[in-house]
Design a protein around this motif. Structure first.
Motif, short mmCIF file in Angstrom:
data_model
loop_
_atom_site.label_atom_id
_atom_site.label_comp_id
_atom_site.label_asym_id
_atom_site.label_seq_id
_atom_site.Cartn_x
_atom_site.Cartn_y
_atom_site.Cartn_z
N GLY A 84 43.04 50.14 36.25
CA GLY A 84 43.46 50.85 34.98
C GLY A 84 44.11 49.85 34.18
O GLY A 84 44.92 48.70 34.71
N ILE A 85 44.41 50.04 32.78
CA ILE A 85 44.95 48.88 31.94
C ILE A 85 46.58 49.24 31.60
O ILE A 85 46.68 50.41 30.99
N LEU A 86 47.49 48.45 32.23
CA LEU A 86 48.81 48.98 31.86
C LEU A 86 49.09 48.21 30.44
O LEU A 86 49.91 48.87 29.79
N ASN A 230 34.48 48.09 28.48
CA ASN A 230 33.65 46.96 27.99
C ASN A 230 34.51 45.66 27.67
O ASN A 230 34.34 44.95 27.12
N LEU A 231 35.58 45.70 28.87
CA LEU A 231 36.41 44.49 28.71
C LEU A 231 36.27 43.41 29.85
O LEU A 231 37.12 42.56 30.41
N THR A 232 35.10 43.64 30.37
CA THR A 232 34.76 42.52 31.60
C THR A 232 34.87 41.24 31.16
O THR A 232 35.28 40.31 32.05
N TRP A 233 34.78 40.87 30.02
CA TRP A 233 34.93 39.44 29.70
C TRP A 233 36.38 38.98 29.69
O TRP A 233 36.65 37.58 29.54
N GLY A 247 44.14 45.63 41.29
CA GLY A 247 42.95 46.47 40.78
C GLY A 247 41.64 45.69 41.03
O GLY A 247 40.62 46.16 40.77
N GLY A 248 41.87 44.43 41.48
CA GLY A 248 40.80 43.68 41.57
C GLY A 248 39.46 44.31 42.51
O GLY A 248 38.26 44.18 41.95
N ALA A 249 39.94 44.88 43.54
CA ALA A 249 38.61 45.36 44.37
C ALA A 249 38.14 46.63 43.81
O ALA A 249 37.07 46.88 43.93
N ALA A 250 38.77 47.48 42.92
CA ALA A 250 38.49 48.57 42.12
C ALA A 250 37.49 48.02 41.11
O ALA A 250 36.48 48.72 40.70
N LEU A 251 37.92 47.06 40.26
CA LEU A 251 37.24 46.57 39.43
C LEU A 251 35.84 45.83 39.76
O LEU A 251 34.53 46.01 39.13
N ARG A 252 35.76 45.23 41.07
CA ARG A 252 34.77 44.67 41.53
C ARG A 252 33.79 45.71 41.94
O ARG A 252 32.46 45.49 41.63
N ASP A 253 34.18 46.99 42.60
CA ASP A 253 33.52 47.94 42.54
C ASP A 253 32.62 48.51 41.66
O ASP A 253 31.53 48.99 41.48
N ALA A 254 33.42 48.55 40.43
CA ALA A 254 32.83 49.25 39.10
C ALA A 254 32.03 48.29 38.59
O ALA A 254 30.90 48.71 37.92
N LEU A 255 32.26 46.99 38.52
CA LEU A 255 31.17 46.15 37.87
C LEU A 255 30.03 46.22 38.95
O LEU A 255 28.62 46.10 38.19
#
Length: 345
Positions: A84-86, A230-233, A247-255
């Protein structure tokens, strides 16, 4: 800056704990000035802070901070363990230190979060920050005209020491100028005398929405997945190799596997806008999401919105209905940004 705003006839409103100018001469005129000439915004409510340990800070954000060269700035995201985005923030390398520009509603929490991870942070929340935005901005600030998009430099303007970046929140070319609080009014008056029109929060919101830029607390927050927004960039290429940040692991999974919903641009067929909270449906009545931001776009003469929809309904051209006062308004998913960015690279 409050005395200057009131002297200029600003209509003041409460925002993030501050009294801020909503408008001066009018939102439409201020919006047009930014798109056609130059507008000046007081964004001193944003929090400026310094840190020195780039490597330690990098563990908390999605961007490549250790690779950020002196004289350059980067947009990045402060994330939690769930992805999530703090906060979304700017980081500029001024040589011996990194300067952060934090959202007003999050700056105290951000500073505490960073310090809790053993990173020394020096807040300068008293500093002023002005945003000069528009196609004629460079002509009104020749002292910084040599900068390119996302460059950062220490430059004196009429003898006033400033930290200047070529960046902004409107989709237009422009600059953000940080200075000591006792110089703020003099700097603002100088830029106004050079031809900038004072502009308030109303125009700032319609400009950023036309540019497809998220507003923290409205379009993104700590429950928002970076990929869904849509902030993958904003995850730098090197960081995607190791995913070694909060949050890297969670975001890799989401991607890799996708997210249940996606943030999309929306154009409405009529002239009535849909505001934050409006329900988004398919023409068959199926509920698929909600609007997070919406306005009538002066540059397009049409209503636009941002909102989250079910991921399988996020393709451009998907027909939608937005429920406003219990009535469905025809709309469709539209590509972002609504207005092309005009940054000087």
């Amino acid at each position: 800056m409050d005395s200057l705003h009131r002297r200029l006839g600003a209509r003041m409103v409460g925002f993030a704990g501050y009294e801020m100018p909503l408008q001066y001469s009018g939102i439409l005129a201020e919006h047009a000035a930014c798109r056609e000439a130059a507008a000046l915004f007081d964004v001193s409510h944003m929090g400026q802070a310094d840190i020195a340990d780039a490597a330690a800070f990098e563990a908390l954000v999605t961007g490549d901070i250790t690779g950020l060269k002196p004289g350059r700035q980067r947009y990045t995201l402060l994330t939690n363990a769930a992805g999530g985005i703090l906060d979304d923030l700017m980081v500029a390398n001024f040589g011996g230190r990194l300067q952060l520009v934090l959202n007003a509603s999050r700056k105290q929490d951000d500073a505490a979060h960073i310090a809790a991870h053993g990173i020394a942070i020096t807040p300068h929340f008293e500093r002023a920050l002005l945003a000069l935005q528009g196609p004629k901005a460079a002509g009104m600030l020749p002292e910084a005209a040599q900068l390119k998009f996302m460059d950062a430099a220490e430059i004196a303007v009429a003898g006033i020491p400033c930290l200047i970046t070529r960046s902004g929140y409107t989709g237009e070319d422009g600059f953000e100028l940080g200075c000591a609080p006792d110089h703020a009014i003099a700097l603002a008056e100088l830029l106004l005398a050079r031809g900038a029109m004072p502009a308030g929060l109303g125009a700032r919101d319609s400009l950023r929405l036309e540019a497809g830029l998220c507003l923290y607390g409205q379009d993104i927050d700590e429950t928002t997945n970076v990929i869904a927004a849509n902030l993958t960039w904003a995850i730098s290429k090197r960081r995607k190799m190791a995913w070694d940040f909060a949050g890297g692991a969670a975001l890799r999974d989401a991607l890799e596997h996708g997210t249940p919903e996606k943030l999309v641009g929306i154009r409405l067929a009529g002239r009535a806008p849909a505001r934050a909270g409006a329900e988004i449906q398919l023409p068959n009545g199926a509920r698929i999401g909600r609007v997070t931001s919406g306005c009538f776009a002066p540059s397009l003469q049409a209503p636009i919105a941002l909102g989250y929809v079910r991921a399988d309904c996020a393709a451009d051209g998907t027909e939608l209905e937005l429920i406003v006062r219990d009535k469905p308004l025809a709309a469709e998913v539209a590509p972002l940004p609504f207005i092309p960015h005009r940054y000087v690279r």
